[in-house]
Enzyme design. Structure first.
Site, mmCIF file in Angstrom:
data_model
loop_
_atom_site.group_PDB
_atom_site.id
_atom_site.type_symbol
_atom_site.label_atom_id
_atom_site.label_comp_id
_atom_site.label_asym_id
_atom_site.label_seq_id
_atom_site.Cartn_x
_atom_site.Cartn_y
_atom_site.Cartn_z
ATOM 1 C CG HIS A 139 -20.290 73.392 7.386
ATOM 2 N ND1 HIS A 139 -20.990 72.859 8.854
ATOM 3 C CD2 HIS A 139 -21.351 73.691 6.892
ATOM 4 C CE1 HIS A 139 -22.075 72.912 8.817
ATOM 5 N NE2 HIS A 139 -22.496 73.807 7.737
ATOM 6 C CG HIS B 240 -26.666 70.103 2.121
ATOM 7 N ND1 HIS B 240 -27.597 69.932 2.993
ATOM 8 C CD2 HIS B 240 -26.162 71.422 2.216
ATOM 9 C CE1 HIS B 240 -27.822 70.979 3.566
ATOM 10 N NE2 HIS B 240 -27.181 71.867 3.300
ATOM 11 C CD GLU C 95 -22.597 73.800 3.046
ATOM 12 O OE1 GLU C 95 -22.092 73.113 3.458
ATOM 13 O OE2 GLU C 95 -23.659 74.305 3.358
#
Ligand SMILES: *[C@@H]1O[C@H](CO)[C@@H](O)[C@H](O)[C@H]1NC(C)=O
Length: 227
Positions: free
Chosen positions: A120, A62, A116
């Site tokens: 992040h 993930h 992502e």
């Protein structure tokens, strides 16, 4: 008006501010989060297989999320270094197997990877660039190999119920660090094994004991559905 040079306390204050601001852009460790595609898909919301085909029945990535020791996390750290697919071209085949998107509508993964990285990954760019960030995620998935750890302990994706504590213990035994298990619910609202959180050092290399565990709890017995 009298001219005035900057005083020593003023300079010190500026320096302190600079140190605090640059530290705020850093992070303490990563959560490396893997998901079981069977549990993503058998929910009320369902899933869509990527345009590249149904992923193999394996834990997939993930994300790799920079985090602070206090449980908070930085996000969206650099709007000037947004996701660029051309930078990870030679990782794509591996990304498609190990980091596939299951969101609807069906897609090739770039939207997921862009999310992502932008949210992040950019917060770890003092240490990892786009290429080494995704590479680190892929290497960690290989290193963890959660499915074979579980299967070696006869914990299989067969729709049966398994003890959450046992799953946690088996992974801890194999990797030497305590994981955190996240559950979700299938269409009939039964709790099931959804995601596995492992903590990783700042370099994105080694698993470590989590400085902070997400506060959540699965039922004592959870389903491990097929995919
Ligand atoms: C699952 O992923 C691991 C780690 O990448 C890999 O070693 C293993 O061969 C995969 N298993 C299956 C059944 O595809």
């Amino acid at each position: 008006m009298k001219s005035k040079t900057f005083s020593f306390p003023f300079i010190s204050l500026l320096l302190l501010l600079f140190v605090v601001l640059s530290a705020a852009k850093s992070y303490d460790f990563f959560y490396f989060v893997q998901q079981w595609p069977g549990s993503y898909c058998d929910t009320r919301r369902g899933c869509c297989y990527p345009t590249t085909g149904k992923p193999e029945a394996n834990f997939t990535i993930h994300g790799l999320w920079p985090n602070y020791d206090n449980g908070k996390y930085p996000h969206d750290c650099d709007y000037e270094n947004l996701y660029d697919a051309t930078k990870i071209e030679d990782l794509l085949p591996e990304m498609q197997t190990k980091w596939p998107t299951l969101a609807c509508p069906s897609a090739d993964g770039n939207k997921f990877w862009a999310h992502e990285w932008n949210k992040h990954g950019t917060c770890s760019e003092s240490i990892l660039n786009q290429y080494s960030y995704f590479q680190a995620g892929l290497d960690l998935q290989t290193k963890a190999n959660i499915l074979s750890i579980l299967e070696d302990a006869d914990i299989r994706p067969d729709g049966a119920l398994y003890s959450t504590e046992h799953i946690t213990e088996v992974i801890k035994e194999a990797l030497g660090v305590l994981p955190s298990i996240e559950c979700n619910r299938d269409e009939s609202r039964n709790p099931q094994l959804f995601q596995i959180y492992l903590c990783v050092d700042k370099l994105g290399k080694d698993f470590i004991d989590c400085p902070f565990y997400p506060k959540r709890k699965c039922s004592p017995e959870i389903e491990f559905p097929a995919f």
